[in-house]
Design a protein around this motif. Structure first.
Motif, short mmCIF file in Angstrom:
data_model
loop_
_atom_site.label_atom_id
_atom_site.label_comp_id
_atom_site.label_asym_id
_atom_site.label_seq_id
_atom_site.Cartn_x
_atom_site.Cartn_y
_atom_site.Cartn_z
N MET A 1 -21.81 -2.73 2.31
CA MET A 1 -21.71 -2.50 3.76
C MET A 1 -20.66 -1.41 4.03
N ILE A 2 -21.05 -0.39 4.77
CA ILE A 2 -20.10 0.64 5.19
C ILE A 2 -19.52 0.21 6.53
N PRO A 3 -18.24 -0.15 6.60
CA PRO A 3 -17.68 -0.67 7.86
C PRO A 3 -17.53 0.43 8.89
N TYR A 4 -17.40 0.03 10.17
CA TYR A 4 -17.20 1.04 11.21
C TYR A 4 -15.80 1.64 11.14
N GLY A 5 -14.86 0.90 10.54
CA GLY A 5 -13.49 1.40 10.37
C GLY A 5 -12.77 0.59 9.33
N ARG A 6 -11.75 1.17 8.71
CA ARG A 6 -10.94 0.42 7.75
C ARG A 6 -9.59 1.10 7.58
N GLN A 7 -8.60 0.30 7.20
CA GLN A 7 -7.27 0.84 6.98
C GLN A 7 -7.18 1.59 5.66
N ASP A 8 -6.21 2.46 5.55
CA ASP A 8 -5.95 3.19 4.31
C ASP A 8 -4.53 2.85 3.87
N ILE A 9 -4.39 2.04 2.83
CA ILE A 9 -3.08 1.64 2.31
C ILE A 9 -2.88 2.31 0.96
N GLN A 10 -1.86 3.13 0.88
CA GLN A 10 -1.57 3.86 -0.35
C GLN A 10 -0.30 3.29 -1.01
N GLN A 11 -0.03 3.73 -2.24
CA GLN A 11 1.11 3.19 -2.98
C GLN A 11 2.41 3.43 -2.26
N SER A 12 2.52 4.56 -1.56
CA SER A 12 3.76 4.83 -0.82
C SER A 12 3.98 3.81 0.29
N ASP A 13 2.90 3.32 0.88
CA ASP A 13 3.01 2.28 1.90
C ASP A 13 3.49 0.97 1.28
N ILE A 14 2.91 0.63 0.14
CA ILE A 14 3.29 -0.61 -0.55
C ILE A 14 4.76 -0.55 -0.97
N ASP A 15 5.17 0.60 -1.50
CA ASP A 15 6.55 0.76 -1.93
C ASP A 15 7.51 0.61 -0.75
N ALA A 16 7.14 1.15 0.40
CA ALA A 16 8.00 1.06 1.58
C ALA A 16 8.19 -0.38 2.02
N VAL A 17 7.10 -1.16 1.98
CA VAL A 17 7.19 -2.57 2.39
C VAL A 17 7.97 -3.39 1.37
N VAL A 18 7.72 -3.14 0.09
CA VAL A 18 8.45 -3.87 -0.97
C VAL A 18 9.94 -3.59 -0.87
N GLU A 19 10.30 -2.35 -0.57
CA GLU A 19 11.71 -2.01 -0.44
C GLU A 19 12.38 -2.84 0.67
N VAL A 20 11.66 -3.04 1.76
CA VAL A 20 12.20 -3.87 2.84
C VAL A 20 12.32 -5.33 2.39
N LEU A 21 11.32 -5.82 1.68
CA LEU A 21 11.33 -7.21 1.24
C LEU A 21 12.51 -7.52 0.31
N THR A 22 13.02 -6.52 -0.37
CA THR A 22 14.16 -6.72 -1.26
C THR A 22 15.47 -6.28 -0.63
N SER A 23 15.42 -5.96 0.68
CA SER A 23 16.62 -5.52 1.39
C SER A 23 17.27 -6.69 2.11
N ASP A 24 18.30 -6.41 2.88
CA ASP A 24 19.02 -7.45 3.61
C ASP A 24 18.36 -7.82 4.94
N PHE A 25 17.40 -7.00 5.40
CA PHE A 25 16.82 -7.20 6.73
C PHE A 25 15.30 -7.33 6.67
N LEU A 26 14.79 -8.42 7.19
CA LEU A 26 13.35 -8.55 7.39
C LEU A 26 12.99 -8.36 8.86
N THR A 27 13.97 -8.50 9.73
CA THR A 27 13.78 -8.26 11.15
C THR A 27 15.09 -7.73 11.73
N GLN A 28 14.97 -6.94 12.80
CA GLN A 28 16.11 -6.40 13.54
C GLN A 28 17.08 -5.63 12.63
#
Length: 384
Positions: free
Chosen positions: A1-28
């Motif tokens: 099935m070819i969807p009408y739309g889909r997100q594009d998640i690249q390694q740089s996006d994953i790295d950015a989120v992982v960096e936050v998860l290992t930081s002192d702040f998850l919010t604010q």
């Protein structure tokens, strides 16, 4: 099935989120202000307020403009329900303005006629919410002229349109709208998984929205009533909400914003391909108004014979295309129809709804997928 739309998640996006998860702040922490700075850099607005959804952004935008009980909000019927729900959240009443059949956006001529009658009836709107349908800006210059004449605020629902341009300026720059709102839902131009933002050039509106997104609480002593009790002190000075964006979402958004122009360019390329490849078929294809450059969040075709739309839609699904429909007119939903709206009051919206189909368009679509979409349309329409 070819969807009408889909997100594009690249390694740089994953790295950015992982960096936050290992930081002192998850919010604010520091990521939300960084994302807001990225939005400002792309739009030219003076202020950006990131929140947990575009719906939340619409809500606090309306509240910042003083919308409340006894007021009216007008918007386009061809939109997601959040564009009108935000008025109801404020205790206001909601009405709709018919669309321009070529752009699918709120029609300034229909708006002017409705405003003239409303002035006689003593029920002018306090806020009008033009929607940038499919990624193409509404005619905000014409709407701004009417806003100045009739005294309403403009909240631009640009959920589809970050990266788009109107009159050579980025959507969200604030030249015509008091506040513009963006969505970062997964199928939008860039994503934060869920999230939204409001942008404005008015510092007082920005300050109000910043308060409202976080319970109406401030640590700014200049905003407090009376002296501070100490460095721990804060005050709730308004009735706000928990509409904050997380650090992980903001980090993902900042990473994605680096590719904004690339995403919009690829979407425009696919839209141009469709425009050429589908021109021989019995379809009405999208049109761009002069002075606009769409972000092409959606590509909506319209069948010539509205009685065939369901058959065409189902046949395309059977061909492996994840076609969709954007949107069912808001006034047709049971919650709204119970409030007394009449479909015959919006003939252009009704005609659009009877014919529209959203076909696949997203940046990662390769040549083969595009060709498959066109070939499926050719097969289906020959048999329709």
């Amino acid at each position: 099935m070819i969807p009408y739309g889909r997100q594009d998640i690249q390694q740089s996006d994953i790295d950015a989120v992982v960096e936050v998860l290992t930081s002192d702040f998850l919010t604010q922490g520091p990521q939300v202000p960084a994302f807001e700075s990225a939005i400002i850099g792309k739009t030219g607005a003076k202020h950006a307020i990131a929140v947990n959804s575009a719906t939340s952004a619409l809500h606090i935008a309306c509240l910042a403009l003083g919308l409340g009980p006894g007021d009216w909000l007008w918007t386009s019927p061809m939109t997601f329900a959040a564009s009108s729900n935000c008025g109801l959240y404020c205790g206001a009443q909601v009405d709709f303005v018919d669309i321009d059949p070529d752009t699918f956006n709120l029609d300034p001529k229909a708006l002017e006629a409705k405003l003239e009658q409303a002035e006689k009836d003593g029920r002018l709107p306090k806020v009008v919410v033009p929607v940038a349908m499919c990624g193409q800006s509404a005619d905000l210059r014409a709407i701004r002229v009417l806003a100045d004449r009739f005294g309403f605020g403009i909240v631009e629902d640009a959920s589809h349109a970050i990266g788009a341009h109107y009159q050579s300026n980025p959507v969200g720059c604030g030249e015509y709208a008091d506040i513009s709102v963006f969505s970062f839902h997964p199928v939008k131009i860039v994503t934060t998984a869920e999230g939204g933002a409001a942008v404005t050039n008015d510092s007082s509106l920005a300050q109000k929205m910043q308060l409202l997104r976080s319970h109406g609480i401030t640590r700014d002593t200049d905003l407090m009533q009376g002296p501070s009790d100490g460095p721990w002190y804060y005050q709730q000075i308004d009735l706000g909400f928990n509409y904050r964006m997380t650090e992980m979402q903001a980090a993902l958004g900042t990473s994605q914003m680096h590719r904004l122009e690339e995403y919009v360019s690829k979407r425009a390329e696919i839209a141009s391909y469709y425009g050429d490849a589908l021109s021989h078929l019995p379809l009405k294809l999208p049109k761009l108004a002069e002075g606009t450059a769409s972000s092409w969040h959606l590509y909506v075709i319209q069948v010539e014979d509205p009685t065939s739309r369901r058959d065409v839609f189902e046949a395309l699904r059977a061909e492996g295309l994840g076609v969709n429909l954007h949107y069912i007119p808001v006034y047709r939903h049971p919650y709204y129809s119970a409030l007394g709206y009449r479909p015959e009051d919006y003939p252009c919206a009704e005609d659009y709804y009877a014919r529209a189909i959203s076909i696949p368009l997203y940046p990662q679509m390769g040549d083969q997928s595009r060709s498959e979409v066109v070939a499926a349309l050719e097969r289906v329409l020959k048999g329709a």
